[in-house]
Scaffold this motif. Structure first.
Motif, PDB file in Angstrom:
ATOM      1  N   HIS A   1       0.055   7.454   7.452  1.00  0.00           N
ATOM      2  CA  HIS A   1      -0.261   8.846   7.127  1.00  0.00           C
ATOM      3  C   HIS A   1      -1.566   9.284   7.770  1.00  0.00           C
ATOM      4  N   ARG A   2      -2.522   8.362   7.828  1.00  0.00           N
ATOM      5  CA  ARG A   2      -3.795   8.709   8.465  1.00  0.00           C
ATOM      6  C   ARG A   2      -3.595   9.015   9.949  1.00  0.00           C
TER       7      ARG A   2
ATOM      8  N   ASN B   1      -2.187  12.477  10.026  1.00  0.00           N
ATOM      9  CA  ASN B   1      -3.223  13.436   9.635  1.00  0.00           C
ATOM     10  C   ASN B   1      -4.199  13.693  10.776  1.00  0.00           C
ATOM     11  N   GLU B   2      -4.557  12.599  11.449  1.00  0.00           N
ATOM     12  CA  GLU B   2      -5.516  12.708  12.548  1.00  0.00           C
ATOM     13  C   GLU B   2      -4.894  13.507  13.699  1.00  0.00           C
TER      14      GLU B   2
ATOM     15  N   LYS C   1      -4.512  17.237  12.710  1.00  0.00           N
ATOM     16  CA  LYS C   1      -5.680  17.708  11.959  1.00  0.00           C
ATOM     17  C   LYS C   1      -5.817  19.243  12.005  1.00  0.00           C
TER      18      LYS C   1
END
Lengths: 87, 155
Positions: A52-53, A56-57, A60
């Motif tokens: 997920h990160r 997200n990145e 963004k």
């Protein structure tokens, strides 16, 4: 500038080898709420949080413009298992 | 000890974040002051389970926040081990927590100071059984006693 599905799809396809991708606009067209399902071998060996990160990145700027963003991320093997279970 | 590991992981994350923020819309990603950072850290340390949400558990003001409250409730997280912060009442917290956690959305759940995730992750962990394991490992909920011999009960 509302976020549109094509931009999201392009951003994701540019960044990851995509096995399967579903992008759902849940905002009735105003571009404020999206949910995605992404299956990619790039997720191999990563925890859900790390997957997920990554997303997200990558997204963004887009996510910052939305009210809601929801994601499901799978490796190809996890996705098969998921499909088998929900059948 | 825990605190220093947390710090170092943030440094790592920060160095991978893109340096150029091109749009003023991305105000959530502005630099967090040391003071704001320590306020958030105190909030996170204030209870074994800390939930940053929109609204309150009694009156959630967003479906995602509501879902997380319901899942934690379902697992029997006792009220004395959980604190919630309503980001709608605190604009600074609302933007600050996103940068602090390097996570773009609310709700956000911390267990014993460790970031667990948002709604998608919590629901996923609930379905896979990981959430229960995590809550037990962190002594938030008691370990379930092994069921009495199922075979005899069924027979």
């Amino acid at each position: 500038m509302p976020v549109n599905t094509n931009d999201l799809e392009a951003a994701i396809r540019n960044a990851f080898p995509v096995d399967h991708l579903e992008i759902t606009d849940q905002s009735s067209g105003c571009g404020e709420s999206y949910s995605i399902v992404l299956v990619s071998e790039a997720f191999e060996g990563l925890s859900t949080l790390k997957k997920h990160r990554l997303i997200n990145e990558l997204l963004k700027a887009e996510i910052a413009q939305m009210h809601a963003f929801s994601q499901k991320t799978f490796t190809p093997i996890q996705y098969q298992a998921h499909l088998a279970k929900s059948r | 000890m825990f605190r220093s590991t947390l710090r170092s992981s943030f440094t790592l994350l920060r160095s991978t974040a893109p340096a150029a923020v091109t749009s003023s819309r991305l105000i959530a990603y502005r630099y967090l002051s040391q003071e704001a950072r320590s306020t958030i850290q105190k909030a996170i340390d204030s209870s074994p389970v800390v939930l940053f949400m929109k609204g309150t558990p009694q009156l959630p003001e967003c479906g995602f926040s509501r879902a997380v409250v319901q899942v934690l409730d379902l697992h029997g997280v006792p009220p004395e081990k959980m604190r919630t912060f309503n980001v709608l009442e605190d604009a600074e917290l609302r933007t600050g927590i996103k940068e602090f956690s390097e996570w773009p959305t609310i709700p956000q759940v911390y267990v014993n100071g460790e970031f667990v995730g948002g709604c998608d992750i919590l629901l996923g962990m609930h379905q896979s059984g990981e959430l229960e394991k995590l809550l037990i490992a962190n002594k938030v909920i008691p370990e379930e006693l092994p069921e009495p011999q199922q075979a005899t009960a069924a027979a």
